[in-house]
Design a protein around this motif. Structure first.
Motif, PDB file in Angstrom:
ATOM      1  N   LEU A 162       0.830  -1.209   0.000  1.00  0.00           N
ATOM      2  CA  LEU A 162       0.000   0.000   0.000  1.00  0.00           C
ATOM      3  C   LEU A 162       0.865   1.259   0.000  1.00  0.00           C
ATOM      4  O   LEU A 162       0.497   2.269  -0.610  1.00  0.00           O
TER       5      LEU A 162
ATOM      6  N   ASN B 281      -8.496   2.436  -0.009  1.00  0.00           N
ATOM      7  CA  ASN B 281      -7.585   1.395  -0.474  1.00  0.00           C
ATOM      8  C   ASN B 281      -8.172   0.015  -0.257  1.00  0.00           C
ATOM      9  O   ASN B 281      -9.097  -0.180   0.522  1.00  0.00           O
TER      10      ASN B 281
ATOM     11  N   VAL C 231      -4.575   1.601  -4.170  1.00  0.00           N
ATOM     12  CA  VAL C 231      -4.850   2.852  -3.468  1.00  0.00           C
ATOM     13  C   VAL C 231      -5.499   3.816  -4.452  1.00  0.00           C
ATOM     14  O   VAL C 231      -5.001   3.998  -5.568  1.00  0.00           O
TER      15      VAL C 231
END
Length: 242
Positions: A162, A198, A232
């Motif tokens: 992420l 996300n 994301v």
């Protein structure tokens, strides 16, 4: 006396007036560009989740549940023996329902015909050794499982992915904002706000396929984990400055 009273009344009013406040909001006067940017980072999964369970049928509800409990105990014991910790084995659903035959046959009374009770007990099992997924699927079937769903692959700790996706999304947004600023004749794009959503370590399009496995299948059911993505999405606003 009247003047004194007037002054006193005025004095009582003045502190209140002095405490009054005015709220001023200065709106952004520059043009605003709003961008929605999504970036995905892919990697090989390190965990698989499989749904497995047992369905049994009997003429009475109690017998169907008893038969099911015996087979489920055998299935859970086999999973534990295969090295799966109890914390990774979770009951996901128990169901008991009457079963009817709705087909109309010659010589048979019309209408549904009761054929027994069906009991179902389902487990959600986390498999943390991807290389053994196929073998463990066969272990489940050998232990009595007659219902298998999955596997669904994922990343156990998607945080590093992420971070990469976030940096890539912000860089992409910056590039796009600079382009719009230059194309529209403005000096620069100034960041105003960022909002994020996300999804970490899951397949972009989860594929859960129900299947019935035979005990005499290949030595190990072939399983291809492929890759999964962590995504994301940024909603970014830039003000265009002269």
């Amino acid at each position: 006396m009247k003047s004194t009273l007037a002054l006193m009344a005025l004095g009582a009013v003045l502190p209140t007036a002095a405490l009054a406040q005015t709220s001023v909001t200065i709106a952004e006067t520059a043009p605003i560009v709003t961008l929605n940017v999504t970036e995905t980072v892919e990697a090989a999964p390190d965990m698989a989740t499989v749904g497995t369970g047992v369905q049994t049928r009997a003429q009475t509800a109690a017998q169907a549940m008893r038969d099911n409990a015996v087979q489920m105990d055998r299935l859970i014991a086999a999973l534990v023996k295969a090295g799966i910790p109890k914390k990774d084995i979770q009951t996901s659903g128990i169901n008991l329902s009457a079963q009817y035959d709705y087909s109309n046959r010659d010589g048979q009374p019309s209408g549904p015909r009761f054929i027994g009770y069906e009991a179902s007990n389902q487990l959600s099992v986390k498999l943390r050794d991807i290389k053994k997924v196929g073998t463990l699927l066969d272990t489940m079937v050998d232990a009595g499982a007659n219902n298998v769903n999955g596997p669904s692959f994922s990343i156990s700790d998607p945080a590093p992915m992420l971070v990469q996706a976030r940096a890539a999304a912000l860089k992409s947004a910056r590039t796009q904002a600079d382009f719009y600023a230059q194309a529209a004749g403005y000096r620069a794009a100034r960041l105003v706000s960022i909002a994020e959503s996300n999804s970490g370590g899951n397949p972009p399009m989860p594929m859960m396929a129900a299947a019935r496995f035979k005990a005499d299948a290949a030595p190990a059911t072939p399983v291809e984990p492929g890759q999964v993505g962590s995504s994301v999405t940024l909603t970014v606003q830039y003000a265009l400055d002269k």
